[in-house]
Design a protein around this motif. Sequence first.
Motif, short mmCIF file in Angstrom:
data_model
loop_
_atom_site.label_atom_id
_atom_site.label_comp_id
_atom_site.label_asym_id
_atom_site.label_seq_id
_atom_site.Cartn_x
_atom_site.Cartn_y
_atom_site.Cartn_z
N MET A 71 36.42 45.96 33.19
CA MET A 71 36.98 45.58 34.50
C MET A 71 36.51 44.18 34.86
O MET A 71 35.34 43.90 34.82
CB MET A 71 36.50 46.58 35.54
CG MET A 71 37.14 46.34 36.89
SD MET A 71 36.19 47.06 38.22
CE MET A 71 34.75 46.03 38.23
N PHE A 72 37.45 43.33 35.19
CA PHE A 72 37.10 41.98 35.61
C PHE A 72 37.35 41.82 37.10
O PHE A 72 38.44 42.07 37.59
CB PHE A 72 37.93 40.95 34.85
CG PHE A 72 37.63 40.93 33.38
CD1 PHE A 72 36.34 41.16 32.92
CD2 PHE A 72 38.62 40.67 32.46
CE1 PHE A 72 36.05 41.14 31.57
CE2 PHE A 72 38.34 40.65 31.11
CZ PHE A 72 37.05 40.87 30.67
N GLY A 73 36.37 41.40 37.81
CA GLY A 73 36.53 41.15 39.23
C GLY A 73 36.54 42.44 40.02
O GLY A 73 36.74 43.51 39.48
N LEU A 74 36.31 42.29 41.31
CA LEU A 74 36.33 43.47 42.16
C LEU A 74 37.77 43.74 42.56
O LEU A 74 38.48 42.84 42.97
CB LEU A 74 35.47 43.24 43.40
CG LEU A 74 33.98 43.04 43.12
CD1 LEU A 74 33.24 42.69 44.39
CD2 LEU A 74 33.36 44.28 42.50
N LYS A 75 38.18 44.99 42.42
CA LYS A 75 39.55 45.35 42.76
C LYS A 75 39.51 46.46 43.79
O LYS A 75 38.56 47.25 43.81
CB LYS A 75 40.25 45.89 41.52
CG LYS A 75 40.63 44.84 40.54
CD LYS A 75 41.43 45.50 39.43
CE LYS A 75 41.00 44.96 38.10
NZ LYS A 75 41.15 45.89 37.03
N PRO A 76 40.53 46.56 44.63
CA PRO A 76 40.55 47.68 45.58
C PRO A 76 40.53 49.00 44.81
O PRO A 76 41.08 49.11 43.72
CB PRO A 76 41.87 47.50 46.31
CG PRO A 76 42.29 46.11 46.06
CD PRO A 76 41.69 45.69 44.76
N ASP A 77 39.90 49.97 45.40
CA ASP A 77 39.73 51.26 44.75
C ASP A 77 41.00 52.09 44.89
O ASP A 77 41.45 52.36 46.00
CB ASP A 77 38.56 51.98 45.40
CG ASP A 77 38.26 53.28 44.70
OD1 ASP A 77 38.80 53.49 43.61
OD2 ASP A 77 37.48 54.06 45.25
N CYS A 127 41.42 55.14 44.38
CA CYS A 127 41.15 56.46 44.96
C CYS A 127 41.10 56.43 46.48
O CYS A 127 41.14 57.47 47.13
CB CYS A 127 39.84 57.01 44.42
SG CYS A 127 39.83 57.19 42.66
N SER A 128 40.94 55.23 47.05
CA SER A 128 40.80 55.20 48.50
C SER A 128 42.14 55.03 49.21
O SER A 128 42.19 54.93 50.43
CB SER A 128 39.84 54.08 48.91
OG SER A 128 40.40 52.84 48.53
#
Lengths: 834, 318
Positions: free
Chosen positions: B1-7, B9-10
């Motif tokens: 996984m690169f970078g923070l991504k929205p989850d 599951c939320s």
Amino acid sequence: MKEPKEISFTEFFREDVFAEDVPVQEENLVLLKQEEEIPLLDETVPAPEPESRKYWKALRNYFMTGTKTSESLTANVAPVLLAPYLRGNTFETDYPVFYNQHTDDLILLREVLSSTFDEVLKKDEAKILHQNLPRLELLIRNELKEEMITYAFADCINNAFQHLKKLDVHGEEGKIFREQADKLLQALLKLEGRLIGFSVYTPFHLLNLQLKVHYKAVEKFLAQVKKQQAALEGLLLLQQANEPNTPGTTRSEFDFAQGMIAFEKMNDMMPATASQGLSPARLQRMKECVRQLAAVQQYFSDYQVRVYVSKELSIQFNLNQLLLNAKVEEVSGASILVTETCKQALTAFVSMMAAMQMAALEIKNAYNEELHDAYFASFGRMHLSDDEMQSFPLFILIETADELMHAALNDFTSMLAASLPIKILAVNKLNGKPEIPNHLASDKILMKQELAAIVVAQRAVNIYQGAADTPIGLSKSINEGILSASPMVWNILFPDFSQADSKQQYIRLNTAIESRFFPRLKYSQDAGELFGSRFDISANPQVHAHFPAYPLEIKSAGKKETAEFSISVADYLAIQKKHTEQLEIIPAAYRTDDLMVFSKYLDQPQQELVGKIPFIWMLDDHNHLQQAAIPFTWLALCKERIDFWQFIQELGGVNSYHVKRAIEQSRAAWEKEKQNALDAMASVHAEELENIRKEEAGKAMDRLVNVLLDLDNQVYVPSIKKDILEKTEKSSSEGKKEIVTEPVKEEESLEVSAEVWVETFRCTSCNDCTNKLPSVFKYNADKQAYVHDATKGTFAQIVSIAENCPAKCIHPGLPHNPNESGAEELIKRAAALN
Amino acid sequence: MFGLKPDICSIPMPETYFGVDDYAKSTARWCPGCGGHSILSSVQKVCKDKQYPPEKTVFVSGIGCSSRFPHYMGTYGFHGLHGRAFPVACGVKFRRPDLNVFVVTGDGDCCSIGAGHWLHAIRYNMKMVVLLFDNGIYGLTKKQTSPTSNLGTVSNTHPRGSVLPPINPIQTTLGVANVSFVAQTTDWHPAHLYATIRKAVDHPGLAFIRVVQRCPIYMKDLYADVASNPDSLIMLSHEDGIQLDPAITKTFKNVLEHNPGDIHKAREYAEIKDSIPVGLFYQNTENANYDDYGAHNLGISATEKAQAINELLDNYMN
């Protein structure tokens, strides 16, 4: 009589027609929510010239000294790409991971759920459950509590499914949904293992799990030792039995087997060499081997992996409890101790392995004294294969990177140089790092000693640099390190423990890696012969760029547009509050072209940077984009990090200076060659052209002269070549050809079904059959009819219903009871419908 | 996984899932063999697919056999006045844009007494689905000629056969300004019927569907041959049109490629007389929606409105 209440005109409207409770469409709600989250870029009105000049003077001063101007905004800001997550939005991580205790595999929970779902159910048949897999994952995640490191998988999923099954699914679908959920649960329960969550302890936990791989290798080795020992002892026993002066030895050894073994016959069956008696030298060798093999078993009898660690680290990470598969020894100055112990162990191991090899030869009776005596006399580490080294006792040193790079640097480098198969786990803590000096004083050197660079320079030592944000990659590297015969350094970044929230810890860790502050790196000498092939930096995002950049939708002047923002080292620094305070947030009125975004600033040549101030984009609490200028100290630190990134880029073969130069040179050479060839062709062409022109001019002149002199009556008529004419005729006749295709004959074979059946997809749900014969015809989940039980109705009834079916989709077939009255007549009627 | 991504599951998910039974209420009292049954079950299936909350769904009808429809749906319904299904539905949608609105009307209700409302509702283009149950006869009142009855139809009002040519509902709708979705299907092809309604509910404006329907009592002979003969249907096929399962597409012998963006071709095909073209005649998702100009959609609050009215009235006081 009650008087009617007087309602004023305005009230009438307010109460009735214009009541404010009009719900907005749900789709619109989503849109509104998104619009709120889109960062806004304010339109600016430039400040008057004198004020602007004054501010910029102060800003330049800030850049050099770090003293903020009096007009700097005091907003609560965070880096644009990270702001939503720092402020509480949830983000995707690889956690929790599932550890399968049978296969020792580490798999993402998401993949466990989806692959198990695919195994037991079909997506089309279990739509609702499939749609709810993310919810299930969330429910399982909710079961994980912050303070624990691993969780029993069965407990977590049992609880999560209890919640999932409470989902309000109505009707038949609900029943099916709960059945399918049970099916999935049962399949998941078959997987035994634990869930691992993200914490500061995760790397140690993964190390502990991977130690099992080593124990398996040792077990295999011991089995082989036992086998060899038994074989050798067998040979020795037979030798003793054969000796005339000790006739009863074998007999006494095998006393218990009296009557079962015929010893006289056994002597005949023994190998010729054994029966002829062993030479004293060989006997001596074999006895020595047996002794050594016994010593090996003794050595490994209560064997445990040795982990050397300073007391401070051991207490901090509670390693005694975490590394249950190893023996943790708390010592100070561990480097020297581990080197010494490992050296001794290696010497012992080498002689053990020599005994093993010798034993193998003896068993086969292939020991050639002339050849092998010299071989074993000089037997050493070099004679051991990588496979054999896998059973070498494991020595692990756990030490902070700071300690290794400063106080223990000499010991550390000499340990690496000794090429002992020691595994080192270097702990890099993010706590309070990096320290940014207020001023860039001359005696402060920002250039950092890199552990990775020192290790790589040793060439024979493998390294993995990374962190627990990618558990699968980390676990794989630990596995490879343990199985490799080479020394290994795991240079692992640990999150900031001072942050209580594990999400914040994760963000800092991930950003440190993404921003090239602590890039991922892998060097493995086992990967290839060539130096370049041993490097791998592909686990970093956008390896070709200085910094990774991601598109983001922003709103500027009321319009949405997509802009690209990068995650640079400066962004990483700006996560921390103590660093953010050092930033100068520039009031919108003073924004000019002299501000240059940091990632672009680094790419510019020096002469372009005169008068420019680098800045990074930040987002304030109200979702407005702010430009934050960075001081020179930040710039110096970032440049140093980029320098290291470029260093490993070169090693990894990305943006290589030499490759670029080689390409340029070969391109220049090729272009030159091409130009030469073109020139040559052009000159040849020009020459030919000139020749033809001369020739034609000569002919024309001749003709002209002949015409003028009236000597030649011929008139020049260009002739059409015959073959061209033929060609055109042929092609036109081809076009006229008629395409004749034979009609395709379709043979339809109709078979009459023995039983009544319904073409369910054509059923129009008119209720006719289901009302008249409810026990025979029923509706499916789509409310379309099918035959439930053909025997519950008479053939007469079925034929009558089929005749009345408006969709004509019921086919009566043949009567299930041939003795039914009037069956023949009914079969005739049914034939029209079959 | 690169970078923070929205989850993933939320992302909020529905807490309640509705089954087909949630959309059904009481036994449909249409004659056995009536095409209405088929349309009813298709509509219920579409509601289930879209998971429309029953309390957020309204079926509005006028008068006629077809207009009994709201009684058989487990949602809100309005069994209104003859020919007035459209204005009621427009009112509901205008006032409550959050509701999923369906109009169920018949050939008599829509094309005769309600024809004026029909044209304007098409022009208003508010997001709703209109189902025209066209069986070519007044069935509820025991067989009188309707505006879509074929020339020569013998009925109680025309014992010697009707004398005027019928209205073509598809052609008429295509002729109204701001028309945005016109489709035709039949009750005896449930798969096509379902796919058509499924396409219509996703249309951002008024989706008009003419369902060619059989009346097994009074017009038994009208479509008897047609229904049993697959050659009698022409399927209008296009990638932007009604999408069917390939296995079901094969059951259509006649297929005509038609781009639903082409209104001229649509008008040409609407005139096909010897067989029944089914599919999407025309679709335009860009047309204006009248309800977008409603006060609450423009963001004007009740107080602001009351204030404006008061100011206006005050002008007359002086």
